[in-house]
Scaffold this active site. Structure first.
Site: not given
Ligand code: MOS
Length: 748
Positions: A247, A476, A639, A712-713
């Site tokens: 995404g 993810t 994980n 994630g970022e």
């Molecule tokens: Mo992330 S850019 O907040 O999906």
């Protein structure tokens, strides 16, 4: 090293041998939005294709649909002139992105949806699209961002942080005279998300009930958006999304095609699939804005920062402002006597921008961390040392304590693993064969976000446990960490847990964006498991046949499928027996979790240190990243596989940011000239070299009970600047405009 925070560490999660959804994905049984062919009869499914504007500004005067309507397989053509008028007018969905759903004939950008062809097959729909005879009234467009910077204006939608901020510390006036200053302009281009799975929607109506499979990061948002657009009660909209092929932010909002697909399904009264072609990903579904950053730094002879100033001018769509906080690293990374930031926007005839992996921090660290490298060189101070001299013990602009920060250890650990001490600070000194070799580094950072979330836990009659939440797994690892959380709380093996997500009938969870799903959903899963244990206790106490009949609830515990007395674990029974005696009905409970007061009393943020080694060919100036070594402080690593994989993926994108990615908006037509993966370059395996990613794994229990901040970022942040700084160290050429392509290294 003993850290006080480690003493209150949450129990370690069981580590499964592979991803929860791994087997389904590699065997092809995991279905994505465009792959569903039921529950309706397969022959009923028809296909919609979006027709896009070929001018950047003006209006559609007329669309002659006759030839298209006679083409093979075509069922209907929707245009601004025949589309049903929506009850609430032009919609503003919760994701806040302006939509183009055929409610007027205005054209704001080249690529805007202006018609929809519905046909028996996808190919029939695509083939009929060019048969539409479209006439336009074209107006002069606003394009060519870099030549219109003088038109910059303040943001209309300020965003979550103040666009202008000035902080002067008490020590600012007594601060010494600058020994070194930087005053430079740094540019980042428009970039476009390209998840492996392009956007796709499948919609069908049963009376006034709408069901969709949609490739989305936010089923609840999709549901609210569709309910709003079609004036339906929320309960009439059902959104499903069991697997998402990436995404990165573009699937965080419900874009025009979702509503257009539902509209088409309503018109033809059949299930309709609308899947975007790869070129259609460039324009109608968001992008990262281009930024021009004027950065001023000043430091005294000890390297102490006297001034940090970053003034950002970014592209925005004439349709709607989207502001990313590219100035935020300037505010959050280092202590400085003075910090000033501002943001301005330039209107463009382009689609609306949106969140794109680490929005703000990606571009922000990419530019700011080059400026820091330049300052270090001017001061003749090692870049790591300069960052330690200006280490922010508290939030530099809000002066709040950090919930947990161990960035020093990241610098030390990554520098050691990388071999930073071997670096020659003078550019162009290291070589190997025909390659110039360079070392560079940068700081990574991303805020720790968390929202309210709910989950359900069910003890099943067969001894297994079901946990569910209306969250999403973008690839993810959400399935996996939900299973781990439940297994740990219940003392079970992860393979005894069944997980469901991606269905709006499940308890609500936030958008899988802002790196918040792990930190939001897993505490809710944990709470649901605790609540289910209490429910089991209530059932046992009330059950005259239970060995636990009549005991006190507070004396009970549930572990490994058994309910028993804490003081005397031999007194108890298996949950399966309890359930069997009570009509074989699952024992279930909902749970929830939400951020507490920590949100306002402290700053919650992740950090990291990224080191890069590059080789640049002496003749062609082709840069190649040989290795990246990075260490992150992200709280608990939930994980080991999926977590490290997230960070690696972010770094790979950072390399793409540094060397490859740029959407060329044609300054005349406004079309993205490279709207495909052949011309819009992203890194491939050959571009990456080796990645050495480690984490400190120090729980941040002030942030949430699991101690985990999202990951994630953060991986993309800092990586681009580390590569850029390494290229400078190799070549002595300072490129301040991304991507750093060989032509820029030759020109200099
Ligand atoms: Mo992330 S850019 O907040 O999906």
């Amino acid at each position: 090293m003993i850290d006080p925070e480690q003493q209150q560490a949450p129990p370690a999660l069981p580590q499964p041998p592979h991803r929860y959804d791994g087997i389904a994905k590699v065997t092809g049984t995991a279905k994505y939005a465009a792959e569903f062919r039921e529950p309706f009869p397969r022959k009923d499914l028809v296909y919609a294709f979006i027709v896009q504007s070929t001018i950047p500004s003006g209006s559609v005067k007329a669309i002659d649909t006759h030839a298209a309507e006679r083409a093979s397989g075509v069922i209907a053509v929707l245009t601004p002139f025949n589309a049903p008028k929506l009850p609430i007018g032009p919609p503003k969905p919760p994701g806040k992105r302006s939509l183009s759903v055929l409610q007027d004939n205005e054209v704001h950008y080249n690529g805007q949806p202006i018609a929809v062809v519905i046909a028996r097959t996808h190919i029939d729909a695509i083939s009929a699209a060019p048969l539409l005879k479209i006439t336009y009234d074209a107006q002069p467009p606003k394009l060519d961002f870099l030549n219109r910077l003088n038109e910059a204006r303040p943001p209309k939608q300020p965003g979550k942080e103040p666009p202008h901020q000035s902080v002067a510390r008490p020590d600012a006036t007594s601060a010494g005279t600058p020994a070194a200053t930087i005053d430079q302009t740094y540019i980042t281009p428009i970039q476009v998300h390209n998840p492996m799975e392009p956007h796709a929607t499948l919609a069908w109506w049963e009376g006034e009930k709408l069901t969709v499979y949609d490739a989305t990061q936010y089923i609840t948002g999709d549901r609210m958006s569709l309910a709003g657009i079609f004036s339906l009660p929320l309960d009439n909209v059902h959104v499903m999304d069991p697997y998402v092929g990436g995404g990165f932010g573009c699937k965080g909002s419900s874009w025009s095609h979702v509503a257009l697909c539902a509209m088409a399904a309503k018109i033809v009264q059949k299930p309709v699939q609308l899947a975007l072609e790869r070129p259609q990903m460039f324009g109608p579904v968001g992008h990262r804005p281009s930024t021009v950053n004027k950065i001023k730094l000043a430091a005294d002879s000890d390297g102490k920062l006297l001034l940090v100033q970053q003034d950002v001018t970014m592209t925005t769509s004439v349709m709607e402002d989207f502001l990313e906080h590219s100035e935020s690293p300037a505010r959050k990374l280092y202590h400085s006597a003075q910090i000033h930031t501002s943001t301005a926007m330039v209107d463009m005839n382009i689609g609306v921008a949106t969140f794109m992996r680490a929005p703000g921090e990606s571009s922000g660290t990419a530019v700011f961390e080059i400026a820091m490298d330049e300052l270090a060189e001017n001061l003749s101070i090692d870049p790591v040392q300069l960052r330690l001299i200006n280490y922010a013990e508290r939030d530099p602009t809000d002066d709040k304590p950090w919930s947990s920060k161990h960035l020093r250890d990241c610098y030390t650990q990554a520098a050691e693993r990388f071999g930073w001490s071997k670096r020659n600070a003078k550019p162009g000194q290291m070589s190997e064969g025909n390659n110039l070799i360079g070392y560079g580094m940068a700081t990574a950072t991303y805020p720790a976000n968390r929202s309210a979330a709910q989950a359900i836990c069910r003890f099943l009659p067969n001894g297994r446990v079901f946990v569910g939440s209306g969250t999403q797994d973008l690839g993810t690892g959400t399935y996996t960490i939900m299973a781990q959380t439940a297994a740990e709380e219940l003392g079970l093996d992860v393979n005894q847990i069944d997980v469901k997500l991606g269905d709006s009938t499940l308890p609500k969870a936030p958008v899988s964006g802002g790196s918040q799903s792990a930190a939001s959903v897993c505490p809710a899963v944990q709470d649901a498991c605790k609540q289910a244990k209490l429910k089991a206790g209530t059932a046992a106490i009330a059950d005259t046949q239970s060995p636990l009949h009549g005991v006190l609830a507070a004396d009970l515990d549930v572990h490994a499928g058994r309910i028993f007395l804490k003081k005397d674990p031999s007194k108890g029974e298996d949950l399966t027996e309890l359930i069997a005696r009570n009509g074989s009905k699952p024992i279930e409970a909902e749970g929830s979790a939400e951020p507490g007061e920590d949100k306002t009393s402290m700053t919650e943020r992740s950090f990291g240190a990224v080191f890069a080694e590059v080789a640049v060919d002496r003749d062609t100036r082709m840069p190649h990243v040989r290795r990246i070594v990075a260490t992150y402080d992200i709280g608990t690593l939930m994980n080991k596989q999926t977590g490290i994989n997230q960070l690696q993926g972010g770094i790979v994108w950072g390399v793409g940011f540094a060397l490859h990615e740029e959407a060329y908006i044609d300054p005349v037509t406004g079309r993205t000239a490279n709207e495909n993966l052949a011309d819009y370059h992203v890194p491939v395996n050959r571009d990456i070299g080796t990645l050495d990613v480690t984490v400190l794994d120090i729980p941040d229990t002030k942030f949430n009970p699991l101690g985990a901040r999202g990951i994630g970022e953060i991986g993309i942040t800092g990586a681009a600047a580390a590569v850029a700084n390494a290229i400078y160290n190799a070549t002595g050429v300072r490129v301040r405009s991304y991507p750093i392509t060989p032509d820029k290294l030759l020109r200099a």
